[in-house]
Enzyme design. Structure first.
Site, mmCIF file in Angstrom:
data_model
loop_
_atom_site.group_PDB
_atom_site.id
_atom_site.type_symbol
_atom_site.label_atom_id
_atom_site.label_comp_id
_atom_site.label_asym_id
_atom_site.label_seq_id
_atom_site.Cartn_x
_atom_site.Cartn_y
_atom_site.Cartn_z
ATOM 1 N N GLY A 1 32.709 35.482 31.959
ATOM 2 C CA GLY A 1 33.101 36.779 32.849
ATOM 3 C C GLY A 1 33.805 37.518 31.834
ATOM 4 N N GLY B 1 34.595 41.458 32.577
ATOM 5 C CA GLY B 1 35.169 41.841 34.097
ATOM 6 C C GLY B 1 36.661 42.371 33.786
ATOM 7 N N ILE C 1 39.614 40.830 34.506
ATOM 8 C CA ILE C 1 40.339 39.802 33.740
ATOM 9 C C ILE C 1 39.754 39.466 32.181
ATOM 10 C CG2 ILE C 1 41.078 37.422 33.705
ATOM 11 C CD1 ILE C 1 41.298 37.432 36.791
ATOM 12 N N ASP D 1 28.689 37.311 29.897
ATOM 13 C CA ASP D 1 28.722 37.974 31.268
ATOM 14 C C ASP D 1 27.302 38.341 31.502
ATOM 15 O OD1 ASP D 1 29.759 39.077 33.757
ATOM 16 O OD2 ASP D 1 31.567 39.486 32.801
ATOM 17 N N ARG E 1 39.589 40.226 44.627
ATOM 18 C CA ARG E 1 40.004 40.155 45.943
ATOM 19 C C ARG E 1 39.844 41.624 46.336
ATOM 20 N NH1 ARG E 1 44.958 37.515 47.778
ATOM 21 N NH2 ARG E 1 46.019 38.271 45.867
ATOM 22 N N ASN F 1 32.216 33.151 45.242
ATOM 23 C CA ASN F 1 32.638 32.482 43.622
ATOM 24 C C ASN F 1 32.139 31.000 43.621
ATOM 25 O OD1 ASN F 1 33.609 35.011 42.874
ATOM 26 N ND2 ASN F 1 35.928 34.419 43.283
ATOM 27 N N ILE G 1 40.095 29.937 35.943
ATOM 28 C CA ILE G 1 40.774 31.275 36.604
ATOM 29 C C ILE G 1 40.310 31.808 38.128
ATOM 30 C CG2 ILE G 1 41.392 33.470 36.177
ATOM 31 C CD1 ILE G 1 41.731 33.099 33.203
ATOM 32 N N ASP H 1 51.678 32.145 38.674
ATOM 33 C CA ASP H 1 52.570 31.879 39.319
ATOM 34 C C ASP H 1 53.946 31.550 38.615
ATOM 35 O OD1 ASP H 1 50.794 31.697 41.408
ATOM 36 O OD2 ASP H 1 50.399 29.778 41.274
ATOM 37 N N HIS I 1 47.552 26.976 44.017
ATOM 38 C CA HIS I 1 47.554 28.284 43.489
ATOM 39 C C HIS I 1 47.078 29.483 44.704
ATOM 40 C CE1 HIS I 1 47.305 31.559 40.631
ATOM 41 N NE2 HIS I 1 46.003 31.810 40.731
ATOM 42 N N MET J 1 47.032 38.543 34.944
ATOM 43 C CA MET J 1 46.295 37.117 34.999
ATOM 44 C C MET J 1 45.829 37.001 33.794
ATOM 45 S SD MET J 1 45.193 34.604 36.780
ATOM 46 C CE MET J 1 45.293 33.537 35.507
#
Length: 328
Positions: free
Chosen positions: A8, A11, A13, A34, A80, A93, A116, A149, A177, A227
């Site tokens: 990924g 993307g 992130i 990707d 999201r 996902n 992640i 977090d 999470h 992130m």
């Protein structure tokens, strides 16, 4: 050679994560996978004057991207959108993560797998169940990255009390999470003097910090840069422990409790949870020890009580996606 693969990588992130990991002196080969644009991202990063070699791998090249990887970091999936919870992402996902896990089992079964992709409370069990089906599961090597977090906890606490150093203060975050499953142990911050109102507001902000970013981006994205920072921080800890042999490294992470069955036996018997986020000490193999729960305040005990039922639902949902799936 230390090969790290990002699945990924093109993307929101993946790109900043790849940029941050290109700085690591412990990585000799950074493989970017990707379904679109990975080759372009790799070409761009390959111009940066650090030692690691960068390769790009498209949709049909997953096996080569994963082959013999030491560590695989998975930010793949859709972000999201406004009004969408992490659990809403599950149906989209889960299949992506399942297929990547099958690729890992085939091409780099000994790799450390860092997840992640949300919802982490469910995607980590998905990866573990796939690896089990292929006979290559090692609970010491699969991690849900809940580091954001931790990062949010120290930063948001600093905003209330400037005497807290946001960089050197590491807050233990237990549970999971997402939302109410995130339990920041703020009572253990040295010198903290939060009022009841501040503590409740701070806890809520940590638990739902992702919503803050989604709203601020007005539907154009989610928490990608923060992130990526958190993902790079955790990946570097894993590399420092497993490659450089640095001892005493500790981070909170969402893991299968079989990674340290003796230390977690009592907790598992009490909660009936197979996965939990807690402070972990790392070693050459990955998990060296899952540390005992810190002393919790009465408020944190209430938070943990609310987190456990939600965690059970998330974990069961992820595991069932694979155990009921004929494709694996």
């Amino acid at each position: 050679m230390v090969k790290v693969t990002i699945c990924g990588a093109a993307g929101g992130i993946g790109q900043p994560l790849a940029l941050l990991l290109k700085q690591s002196e412990l990585i000799t080969h950074l493989a970017l996978y990707d379904v679109v644009n990975a080759l372009g991202v790799a070409a761009d990063l390959s111009h940066i004057n650090t030692r690691s070699n960068v390769t790009g791998h498209g949709k049909e090249d997953m096996d080569e991207a994963l082959k013999n990887a030491h560590t695989v970091v998975i930010p793949a999936g859709v972000p999201r959108k406004p009004g969408m919870t992490r659990d809403d992402l599950f149906k989209i996902n889960a299949g992506i993560v399942r297929d990547l896990a099958a690729g890992i089992a085939k091409n780099c079964p000994e790799a450390h797998v860092l997840i992640i992709s949300n919802p982490v409370n469910s995607t980590v069990p998905i990866v573990c169940e796939v690896l089990k089906k292929h006979g290559v599961f090692n609970p010491k090597k699969v991690f849900g990255i809940s580091t954001l977090d931790v990062v949010r906890s120290s930063r948001f606490a600093f905003e209330i009390n400037n005497a807290i150093d946001p960089q050197s203060t590491r807050v233990t975050v237990i549970g999971g999470h997402s939302g109410v499953t995130i339990v920041p142990v703020l009572s253990q911050i040295p010198g903290q003097t939060f009022t009841k109102e501040q503590l409740e507001a701070l806890t809520h902000r940590i638990q739902y910090g992702g919503d803050e970013v989604v709203k601020a981006k007005d539907g154009a994205g989610s928490a990608t840069l923060s992130m990526a920072h958190a993902g790079a921080r955790f990946t570097n800890v894993i590399l420092q422990a497993t490659v450089a042999g640095k001892a005493g490294l500790i981070e909170s992470t969402f893991v299968n409790l079989e990674a340290d069955p003796e230390s977690t036996a009592g907790f598992r018997a009490k909660t009936h949870l197979d996965y939990f986020a807690q402070d972990v000490e790392f070693g050459r193999e990955g998990v060296s020890k899952i540390l005992p729960l810190p002393t919790l305040s009465d408020y944190e005990q209430l938070l943990l009580g609310a987190a456990i039922p939600e965690l059970k639902v998330n974990i069961i949902k992820g595991a069932a996606f694979i155990t009921d799936d004929a494709k694996i």
